[in-house]
Design an enzyme around this catalytic site. Structure first.
Site, PDB file in Angstrom:
ATOM      1  N   SER A 155      47.004  16.073 -40.156  1.00 22.76           N
ATOM      2  CA  SER A 155      46.395  16.625 -41.370  1.00 22.76           C
ATOM      3  C   SER A 155      46.433  15.565 -42.458  1.00 22.76           C
ATOM      4  CB  SER A 155      47.178  17.860 -41.835  1.00 22.76           C
ATOM      5  OG  SER A 155      46.801  18.240 -43.150  1.00 22.76           O
ATOM      6  N   TYR A 168      55.141  21.224 -44.197  1.00 18.12           N
ATOM      7  CA  TYR A 168      53.992  21.047 -43.314  1.00 18.12           C
ATOM      8  C   TYR A 168      53.555  19.584 -43.315  1.00 18.12           C
ATOM      9  CZ  TYR A 168      49.166  21.680 -41.624  1.00 18.12           C
ATOM     10  OH  TYR A 168      47.983  21.601 -40.936  1.00 18.12           O
ATOM     11  N   LYS A 172      53.369  16.864 -40.213  1.00 19.36           N
ATOM     12  CA  LYS A 172      52.119  16.211 -39.820  1.00 19.36           C
ATOM     13  C   LYS A 172      52.249  14.689 -39.894  1.00 19.36           C
ATOM     14  CE  LYS A 172      49.735  19.810 -38.687  1.00 19.36           C
ATOM     15  NZ  LYS A 172      49.278  19.994 -37.292  1.00 19.36           N
TER      16      LYS A 172
END
Length: 264
Positions: A155, A168, A172
């Site tokens: 991401s 998150y 990633k």
């Protein structure tokens, strides 16, 4: 038949033809994973898709084409599920050339200073350890002797500071490093790359744009948010022989957002 009609017919036949390749795509009952699976099926691949919901998987398999696609339900971080998915793929199709690690989660939103460490562990289990586990399984089952390609779905949150989705983003970023580690270790027979999408209109990302899509899209030079089809084509390319001299790389697919000096 005109020249254009002949070309269109040939293109249709190519799309419907078997490529001989087999892919396993995790987290593919909807969203980005489904978009990637759809692009691979269009290229003639046979595909195994995974996801947590049995019914959602059945519906996805029916839409993609039950003759070419199977579904295996389970949690991505569960090692038994990883082994079953690879075994079922081998049993159904006899090989597993390509792996797409798309399964992911983000159960926390807020400042990283206050984040629950157990929630971070869950994020890493699903987003990072599952990718490594599936890579180990496909490598041992087929790729070590026969070659292939792996694609990790990272991401843009892993490429810069990511306010309010820090856990998150950390996971990633770890996936990007995992991509490089695997690319180095699995060469020369197996290529490993990653993609880093911006905000794509999926159920997973709905909190980032619901009720404010125009505002959310305003920062993108291309003037819109992504859709799963934007990701599917790029993923299919990186898995294909056309990308045969590309490994260890991360392709940002983000509508130009980094031209504005950052993502938020």
């Amino acid at each position: 038949m005109t020249q254009q009609e002949s070309a269109d017919a040939a293109a249709g036949e190519a799309q419907g033809a078997e490529s001989g390749r087999v892919a396993l795509v995790t987290g593919a009952s909807r969203g980005i994973g489904y978009g990637i699976a759809e692009a691979l099926v269009a290229r003639g691949h046979r595909v195994c898709i995974t996801g947590r919901g049995e019914e959602a998987l059945k519906e996805a398999v029916a839409r993609l084409g039950a003759g070419r696609v199977i579904g295996v339900a389970g949690k991505a971080h569960d090692e038994a599920h990883q082994a079953e998915a690879v075994a079922r793929t081998m049993e159904a199709f006899g090989r597993v050339d390509h792996l797409v690690n798309n399964a992911g989660t983000n159960p926390v939103f807020g400042p990283i200073a206050d984040v629950d460490l157990n929630a971070v562990r869950k994020v890493y289990e699903t987003n990072v350890l599952s990718a490594l586990g599936f890579a180990q399984q496909t490598y041992r089952a087929w790729q070590r002797e026969n070659g292939g390609a792996i694609l990790n779905v990272s991401s843009v949150a892993g490429l810069s500071a990511s306010p309010f989705v820090g856990a998150y983003g950390m996971s990633k970023a770890a996936m990007i490093n995992l991509t490089m580690q695997l690319a180095h270790e699995f060469a020369p027979l197996v290529r490993v790359n990653a993609i880093a999408p911006g905000v794509v209109k999926t159920k997973f990302a709905v909190a980032l744009y619901e009720g404010r899509e125009e505002e959310a899209a305003a920062g993108y030079p291309l003037g819109r948010l992504g859709v799963p089809e934007d990701i599917g084509g790029a993923a299919a390319f990186l898995l294909s022989d056309e990308a045969g001299w590309i490994t260890g790389q991360t392709l940002a697919i983000e509508g130009g957002i980094f031209l504005n000096a950052g993502w938020s």
